[in-house]
Design a protein around this motif. Structure first.
Motif, PDB file in Angstrom:
ATOM      1  N   UNK A   1     -12.200   0.029  -0.512  1.00  0.00           N
ATOM      2  CA  UNK A   1     -11.045   0.145  -1.396  1.00  0.00           C
ATOM      3  C   UNK A   1     -10.279   1.426  -1.078  1.00  0.00           C
ATOM      4  N   UNK A   2      -8.979   1.285  -0.869  1.00  0.00           N
ATOM      5  CA  UNK A   2      -8.134   2.442  -0.603  1.00  0.00           C
ATOM      6  C   UNK A   2      -7.358   2.831  -1.859  1.00  0.00           C
ATOM      7  N   UNK A   3      -6.818   4.038  -1.837  1.00  0.00           N
ATOM      8  CA  UNK A   3      -6.102   4.577  -2.988  1.00  0.00           C
ATOM      9  C   UNK A   3      -4.694   4.950  -2.550  1.00  0.00           C
ATOM     10  N   UNK A   4      -3.693   4.295  -3.126  1.00  0.00           N
ATOM     11  CA  UNK A   4      -2.305   4.510  -2.763  1.00  0.00           C
ATOM     12  C   UNK A   4      -1.499   4.987  -3.974  1.00  0.00           C
ATOM     13  N   UNK A   5      -0.369   5.604  -3.696  1.00  0.00           N
ATOM     14  CA  UNK A   5       0.608   5.937  -4.734  1.00  0.00           C
ATOM     15  C   UNK A   5       1.948   5.328  -4.340  1.00  0.00           C
ATOM     16  N   UNK A   6       2.594   4.664  -5.281  1.00  0.00           N
ATOM     17  CA  UNK A   6       3.927   4.105  -5.070  1.00  0.00           C
ATOM     18  C   UNK A   6       4.886   4.835  -5.997  1.00  0.00           C
ATOM     19  N   UNK A  57       1.591  17.188 -10.045  1.00  0.00           N
ATOM     20  CA  UNK A  57       0.445  16.689 -10.803  1.00  0.00           C
ATOM     21  C   UNK A  57       0.162  15.232 -10.428  1.00  0.00           C
ATOM     22  N   UNK A  58       1.218  14.430 -10.340  1.00  0.00           N
ATOM     23  CA  UNK A  58       1.039  13.007 -10.066  1.00  0.00           C
ATOM     24  C   UNK A  58       0.393  12.760  -8.704  1.00  0.00           C
ATOM     25  N   UNK A  59       0.738  13.568  -7.700  1.00  0.00           N
ATOM     26  CA  UNK A  59       0.291  13.322  -6.329  1.00  0.00           C
ATOM     27  C   UNK A  59      -0.777  14.317  -5.888  1.00  0.00           C
ATOM     28  N   UNK A  60      -1.557  14.797  -6.830  1.00  0.00           N
ATOM     29  CA  UNK A  60      -2.578  15.800  -6.514  1.00  0.00           C
ATOM     30  C   UNK A  60      -3.780  15.224  -5.785  1.00  0.00           C
ATOM     31  N   UNK A  61      -3.973  13.906  -5.832  1.00  0.00           N
ATOM     32  CA  UNK A  61      -5.134  13.284  -5.180  1.00  0.00           C
ATOM     33  C   UNK A  61      -4.850  13.046  -3.694  1.00  0.00           C
ATOM     34  N   UNK A  62      -5.905  12.976  -2.867  1.00  0.00           N
ATOM     35  CA  UNK A  62      -5.729  12.713  -1.422  1.00  0.00           C
ATOM     36  C   UNK A  62      -5.541  11.216  -1.139  1.00  0.00           C
ATOM     37  N   UNK A  63      -4.379  10.691  -1.443  1.00  0.00           N
ATOM     38  CA  UNK A  63      -4.098   9.262  -1.284  1.00  0.00           C
ATOM     39  C   UNK A  63      -4.147   8.853   0.186  1.00  0.00           C
ATOM     40  N   UNK A  64      -4.526   7.596   0.419  1.00  0.00           N
ATOM     41  CA  UNK A  64      -4.464   7.065   1.776  1.00  0.00           C
ATOM     42  C   UNK A  64      -3.023   6.990   2.259  1.00  0.00           C
ATOM     43  N   UNK A  99       0.643  18.746  -0.321  1.00  0.00           N
ATOM     44  CA  UNK A  99      -0.267  19.659  -1.018  1.00  0.00           C
ATOM     45  C   UNK A  99      -1.500  18.932  -1.545  1.00  0.00           C
ATOM     46  N   UNK A 100      -1.330  17.668  -1.926  1.00  0.00           N
ATOM     47  CA  UNK A 100      -2.446  16.893  -2.456  1.00  0.00           C
ATOM     48  C   UNK A 100      -3.370  16.340  -1.397  1.00  0.00           C
ATOM     49  N   UNK A 101      -2.977  16.449  -0.126  1.00  0.00           N
ATOM     50  CA  UNK A 101      -3.829  15.979   0.957  1.00  0.00           C
ATOM     51  C   UNK A 101      -3.662  14.518   1.317  1.00  0.00           C
TER      52      UNK A 101
END
Length: 227
Positions: A1-6, A57-64, A99-101
């Motif tokens: 499972x991957x983690x994305x932000x749109x 804050x929203x994009x702080x995670x290391x999204x794929x 910055x979020x990786x």
């Protein structure tokens, strides 16, 4: 499972993309001023791209991958408000993703932004400064050090994916009324680009009866044409 932000998940291509990712079984952070409802795989997140701290804050995670699909609607927007969303908002998202990786930033852009055409004349009259904003945010992404793919799209239409095969070339086309793509098909191309397009690459993507399809798009193009 991957983690994305749109970013821009509540309407248009971003909405189609969010649904595609969720249907595939991935986790999606659906970012918008008015985000879609929560459902399996989709986490709604209310944020405005013009709010730099909010985007951090929203994009702080290391999204794929982080997708930027934001557009500005309405014909009464000032030049300043259009730039705040289309350019400055994109810069906020790029900086926050870096910055979020995040592993990759996928920018939805417009075909022929660096070439004159009568269509651009109309678009700039309706959305003042649009062409400049498109060009400058592409340049900013390339200079950011963030791994990226830029997908330039032609005229957008509504309709089901699978009508025609998807084609992609290096940037070379003028914006006109002949080339087009359904938003649902464009979402497929954005997903394919996130997963397989060469790093730091830029593409014109459109539908064509027998258009060229690079390796990263070939399988999805065949599937689209089979419908």
């Amino acid at each position: 499972m991957k983690h994305y932000a749109v970013v821009g998940a509540s309407s248009g291509t971003g909405r189609h993309l969010t649904q595609l990712l969720a249907d595939r079984g991935d986790r999606v952070l659906a970012i918008s001023r008015h985000p879609p409802e929560q459902r399996a795989g989709v986490e709604p997140y209310a944020a405005d791209v013009t709010d730099r701290d909010g985007m951090n804050v929203a994009l702080a995670a290391p999204f794929d991958a982080v997708f930027f699909t934001v557009d500005i609607h309405g014909l009464t927007q000032s030049r300043e408000s259009i730039r705040a969303v289309m350019y400055e908002g994109c810069i906020n998202a790029i900086n926050a993703a870096r910055a979020g990786g995040a592993k990759r930033f996928v920018l939805l852009s417009v075909i022929g932004a660096d070439q004159p055409s009568w269509v651009w004349w109309i678009l700039n009259a309706l959305k003042r400064g649009m062409q400049r904003n498109i060009i400058e945010r592409e340049h900013a992404l390339k200079a950011s050090g963030m791994p990226y793919v830029i997908i330039r799209a032609p005229k957008l239409k509504d309709g089901p994916a699978g009508t025609l095969p998807l084609a992609a070339t290096p940037p070379s086309h003028r914006l006109n009324m002949k080339l087009g793509i359904f938003r649902s098909e464009l979402a497929l191309a954005l997903l394919a680009a996130a997963d397989g397009a060469p790093e730091s690459s830029q593409w014109d993507v459109f539908t064509a009866t027998a258009g060229p399809a690079p390796a990263w798009l070939a399988s999805i193009s065949k599937n689209a044409g089979a419908g």
